[in-house]
Enzyme design. Sequence first.
Site, PDB file in Angstrom:
ATOM      1  N   LYS A  39       0.832  -1.207   0.000  1.00 37.68           N
ATOM      2  CA  LYS A  39       0.000   0.000   0.000  1.00 37.68           C
ATOM      3  C   LYS A  39       0.869   1.261   0.000  1.00 37.68           C
ATOM      4  O   LYS A  39       0.630   2.206  -0.750  1.00 37.68           O
ATOM      5  CB  LYS A  39      -0.912   0.009   1.233  1.00 37.68           C
ATOM      6  CG  LYS A  39      -2.092  -0.940   1.167  1.00 37.68           C
ATOM      7  CD  LYS A  39      -2.915  -0.842   2.440  1.00 37.68           C
ATOM      8  CE  LYS A  39      -4.161  -1.706   2.360  1.00 37.68           C
ATOM      9  NZ  LYS A  39      -5.104  -1.221   1.339  1.00 37.68           N
TER      10      LYS A  39
ATOM     11  N   GLU B 112      10.585   8.913   2.110  1.00 33.50           N
ATOM     12  CA  GLU B 112      11.986   8.687   1.770  1.00 33.50           C
ATOM     13  C   GLU B 112      12.285   7.186   1.684  1.00 33.50           C
ATOM     14  O   GLU B 112      12.790   6.707   0.685  1.00 33.50           O
ATOM     15  CB  GLU B 112      12.895   9.344   2.813  1.00 33.50           C
ATOM     16  CG  GLU B 112      12.968  10.861   2.712  1.00 33.50           C
ATOM     17  CD  GLU B 112      13.729  11.328   1.489  1.00 33.50           C
ATOM     18  OE1 GLU B 112      14.621  10.591   1.023  1.00 33.50           O
ATOM     19  OE2 GLU B 112      13.423  12.426   0.992  1.00 33.50           O
TER      20      GLU B 112
ATOM     21  N   ARG C  97       9.789  -4.775  10.399  1.00 35.39           N
ATOM     22  CA  ARG C  97      10.390  -5.789  11.274  1.00 35.39           C
ATOM     23  C   ARG C  97       9.306  -6.612  11.944  1.00 35.39           C
ATOM     24  O   ARG C  97       8.202  -6.143  12.229  1.00 35.39           O
ATOM     25  CB  ARG C  97      11.296  -5.145  12.318  1.00 35.39           C
ATOM     26  CG  ARG C  97      10.597  -4.267  13.345  1.00 35.39           C
ATOM     27  CD  ARG C  97      10.523  -4.944  14.702  1.00 35.39           C
ATOM     28  NE  ARG C  97       9.809  -4.108  15.663  1.00 35.39           N
ATOM     29  CZ  ARG C  97       8.504  -4.240  15.903  1.00 35.39           C
ATOM     30  NH1 ARG C  97       7.798  -5.128  15.248  1.00 35.39           N
ATOM     31  NH2 ARG C  97       7.901  -3.474  16.783  1.00 35.39           N
TER      32      ARG C  97
ATOM     33  N   ARG D 233       6.761  -9.465  30.710  1.00 31.64           N
ATOM     34  CA  ARG D 233       6.722  -8.091  31.235  1.00 31.64           C
ATOM     35  C   ARG D 233       5.288  -7.626  31.452  1.00 31.64           C
ATOM     36  O   ARG D 233       4.982  -6.937  32.422  1.00 31.64           O
ATOM     37  CB  ARG D 233       7.436  -7.126  30.274  1.00 31.64           C
ATOM     38  CG  ARG D 233       8.939  -7.206  30.307  1.00 31.64           C
ATOM     39  CD  ARG D 233       9.574  -5.928  29.792  1.00 31.64           C
ATOM     40  NE  ARG D 233       9.087  -5.557  28.468  1.00 31.64           N
ATOM     41  CZ  ARG D 233       9.625  -5.954  27.326  1.00 31.64           C
ATOM     42  NH1 ARG D 233      10.677  -6.771  27.356  1.00 31.64           N
ATOM     43  NH2 ARG D 233       9.134  -5.567  26.157  1.00 31.64           N
TER      44      ARG D 233
ATOM     45  N   ASP E  63       2.505  -4.814  18.838  1.00 29.76           N
ATOM     46  CA  ASP E  63       3.640  -4.389  18.003  1.00 29.76           C
ATOM     47  C   ASP E  63       4.467  -5.571  17.512  1.00 29.76           C
ATOM     48  O   ASP E  63       5.682  -5.444  17.304  1.00 29.76           O
ATOM     49  CB  ASP E  63       4.521  -3.392  18.757  1.00 29.76           C
ATOM     50  CG  ASP E  63       5.147  -3.988  20.021  1.00 29.76           C
ATOM     51  OD1 ASP E  63       4.666  -5.055  20.466  1.00 29.76           O
ATOM     52  OD2 ASP E  63       6.095  -3.389  20.548  1.00 29.76           O
TER      53      ASP E  63
ATOM     54  N   ARG F  49       8.278   1.203   9.813  1.00 29.51           N
ATOM     55  CA  ARG F  49       8.739   2.577  10.032  1.00 29.51           C
ATOM     56  C   ARG F  49       8.809   3.285   8.682  1.00 29.51           C
ATOM     57  O   ARG F  49       9.442   2.790   7.746  1.00 29.51           O
ATOM     58  CB  ARG F  49      10.107   2.586  10.703  1.00 29.51           C
ATOM     59  CG  ARG F  49      10.617   3.990  11.038  1.00 29.51           C
ATOM     60  CD  ARG F  49      11.929   3.898  11.784  1.00 29.51           C
ATOM     61  NE  ARG F  49      11.794   3.078  12.981  1.00 29.51           N
ATOM     62  CZ  ARG F  49      12.782   2.371  13.505  1.00 29.51           C
ATOM     63  NH1 ARG F  49      13.965   2.337  12.940  1.00 29.51           N
ATOM     64  NH2 ARG F  49      12.577   1.651  14.601  1.00 29.51           N
TER      65      ARG F  49
ATOM     66  N   LYS G 144       7.641  12.941  24.036  1.00 25.28           N
ATOM     67  CA  LYS G 144       7.925  12.307  25.317  1.00 25.28           C
ATOM     68  C   LYS G 144       8.912  13.192  26.092  1.00 25.28           C
ATOM     69  O   LYS G 144       9.644  13.990  25.503  1.00 25.28           O
ATOM     70  CB  LYS G 144       8.519  10.916  25.087  1.00 25.28           C
ATOM     71  CG  LYS G 144       7.516   9.914  24.538  1.00 25.28           C
ATOM     72  CD  LYS G 144       8.124   8.517  24.464  1.00 25.28           C
ATOM     73  CE  LYS G 144       7.103   7.502  23.966  1.00 25.28           C
ATOM     74  NZ  LYS G 144       7.666   6.127  23.923  1.00 25.28           N
TER      75      LYS G 144
ATOM     76  N   GLU H 264       1.878  -1.998  13.835  1.00 29.39           N
ATOM     77  CA  GLU H 264       2.253  -0.674  14.345  1.00 29.39           C
ATOM     78  C   GLU H 264       3.058   0.057  13.263  1.00 29.39           C
ATOM     79  O   GLU H 264       4.035  -0.468  12.745  1.00 29.39           O
ATOM     80  CB  GLU H 264       3.097  -0.789  15.613  1.00 29.39           C
ATOM     81  CG  GLU H 264       3.441   0.591  16.184  1.00 29.39           C
ATOM     82  CD  GLU H 264       4.462   0.535  17.313  1.00 29.39           C
ATOM     83  OE1 GLU H 264       4.192   1.101  18.370  1.00 29.39           O
ATOM     84  OE2 GLU H 264       5.528  -0.094  17.110  1.00 29.39           O
TER      85      GLU H 264
END
Length: 251
Positions: free
Chosen positions: A34, A52, A57, A70, A86, A91, A126, A153
């Site tokens: 896409k 760019e 991953r 966790r 995730d 990215r 953040k 994600e």
Amino acid sequence: MGEQAQIEQFKKIKTELTRFLMMYKFALDEIETKVEILKEEFQSLHDYSPIEHTKSRLKSPESIMKKIYRKNSGLSLHDIKKNIKDIAGLRITCSFISDIYRVKSMLENQDDLTILEIKDYIRYPKPNGYKSLHMLVEVPVFMSDRQERVCVEIQIRTIAMDFWASLEHKIFYKYNQSVPEHLLQELKDAADAADELDRKMERLHTDIKEIKENNALQMEDEFGSILVNNRQFRLPAAFLDLIGEGERGIK
């Protein structure tokens, strides 16, 4: 349980786990396709691409298990799918901040994507200075016997944001999460510098775009008008078409 039964159970678990991870790979493939289509279309129409490059991953089984412990999540594949969002990640790196929101809008307009969540760490960074735009989207994946909606994600950031995040990750990895206070402050200063660079490049991009558009209008005026006795006269469009047809006939 007999040995044969144990072997069959192991095969079943292995098949289910393989199919589970493949679903996330296929979801990533779908999203990447896409994004590539959007990139090529935008490039063709506007002679410019807001994207760019991209990088995808998949979490390894070891990373998934660590996150399960966790989060104190259940161990079933259903629980993992429900609680860990995730496993698949993409990215997207852009040149300018405005491109980030342009790409976000293009993804939101994809009818088969379901937007689950958006976190805007650009408008609301953040405390450590991290900036990026995060989207959680559900992608339909068609398997041989069923359709699954799989969560991916998506992180969208500028080159400067990506460079800073990569550096911050390396520093925290080196110091095993315990980073000296002076380095934390320098990282925050670097994030502020990266943000200033992004905004300066955005202003330059806007100024150059305006100059390019003005030059295009000027060229249109020059080719669509004539100057007689210091007076400029616009040529009718039909006349320009007639001239163009004549030139094509001569060739």
